[in-house]
Design a protein around this motif. Sequence first.
Motif, PDB file in Angstrom:
ATOM      1  N   ASN A  45       0.823  -1.206   0.000  1.00  0.00           N
ATOM      2  CA  ASN A  45       0.000   0.000   0.000  1.00  0.00           C
ATOM      3  C   ASN A  45       0.860   1.260   0.000  1.00  0.00           C
ATOM      4  O   ASN A  45       0.337   2.361  -0.078  1.00  0.00           O
ATOM      5  N   ARG A  48      -0.148   4.214   1.992  1.00  0.00           N
ATOM      6  CA  ARG A  48      -1.450   4.818   1.691  1.00  0.00           C
ATOM      7  C   ARG A  48      -2.544   3.853   2.131  1.00  0.00           C
ATOM      8  O   ARG A  48      -2.821   2.871   1.447  1.00  0.00           O
ATOM      9  N   GLU A  49      -3.131   4.147   3.275  1.00  0.00           N
ATOM     10  CA  GLU A  49      -4.175   3.298   3.848  1.00  0.00           C
ATOM     11  C   GLU A  49      -5.311   3.088   2.846  1.00  0.00           C
ATOM     12  O   GLU A  49      -5.760   4.027   2.193  1.00  0.00           O
ATOM     13  N   GLY A  50      -5.748   1.855   2.693  1.00  0.00           N
ATOM     14  CA  GLY A  50      -6.872   1.539   1.817  1.00  0.00           C
ATOM     15  C   GLY A  50      -6.491   1.204   0.394  1.00  0.00           C
ATOM     16  O   GLY A  50      -7.347   0.875  -0.419  1.00  0.00           O
ATOM     17  N   SER A  75     -10.110   0.439  -1.059  1.00  0.00           N
ATOM     18  CA  SER A  75     -11.201   0.126  -0.136  1.00  0.00           C
ATOM     19  C   SER A  75     -12.194   1.290  -0.157  1.00  0.00           C
ATOM     20  O   SER A  75     -11.879   2.387  -0.634  1.00  0.00           O
ATOM     21  N   THR A  78     -11.475   5.331  -0.173  1.00  0.00           N
ATOM     22  CA  THR A  78     -10.079   5.607  -0.541  1.00  0.00           C
ATOM     23  C   THR A  78     -10.035   6.386  -1.850  1.00  0.00           C
ATOM     24  O   THR A  78     -10.849   6.170  -2.739  1.00  0.00           O
TER      25      THR A  78
END
Length: 191
Positions: A45, A48-50, A75, A78
């Motif tokens: 990722n 970068r979350e999601g 997700s 995002t």
Amino acid sequence: MAKSWLIFLCLSFILLSVNIEADASHCSIKGFPLVRIISELPQDNYGREGLAHITVAGSILHGMKEIEVWLQTFSPGTRTPIHRHSCEEIFIVLKGSGTLYLASSSHEKHPGKPQEHFFFANSTFHIPVNDAHQVWNTNENEDLQMLVVISRPPVKVFIYEDWFMPHTAAKLKFPFFWDEQCLQSPVKDEL
């Protein structure tokens, strides 16, 4: 006791050698098989979350010259940053839905108010060269999965804080997150 210690040292050296070789082969364009299994390719990722990103075929990782292909999963909620790049980009939506924000005003002083374009599974859209854009997974219930194809890799990205930030103030991100580990020297832009 000495024999146990020697065995431990030998095993440690072997494991260290395997890890070094694995790290080096991750970035080596030599030795990649012609046919690869996508689920076995490195996924990250990049802070970068999601986001889940896989470089399916890349310039830095695989020696591609004209195009690069990514598999990206977002997700719910995002989004990409607002950005532009001097290459064409094509998205093929495999699963989910979302919104493309596109400002086709690269000739103005700043991107300006973007147009909203809704997309969904089994649709495709393209981004013209240097048009500022942002992709959001606006579906609250499902991941968004897309195949992304870019021209002229490796990508040089200019990131904006908002839609009214001047083009000249956008921040260059090069190498981009998934190329940082493997890019050894600057790539000459042929244009």
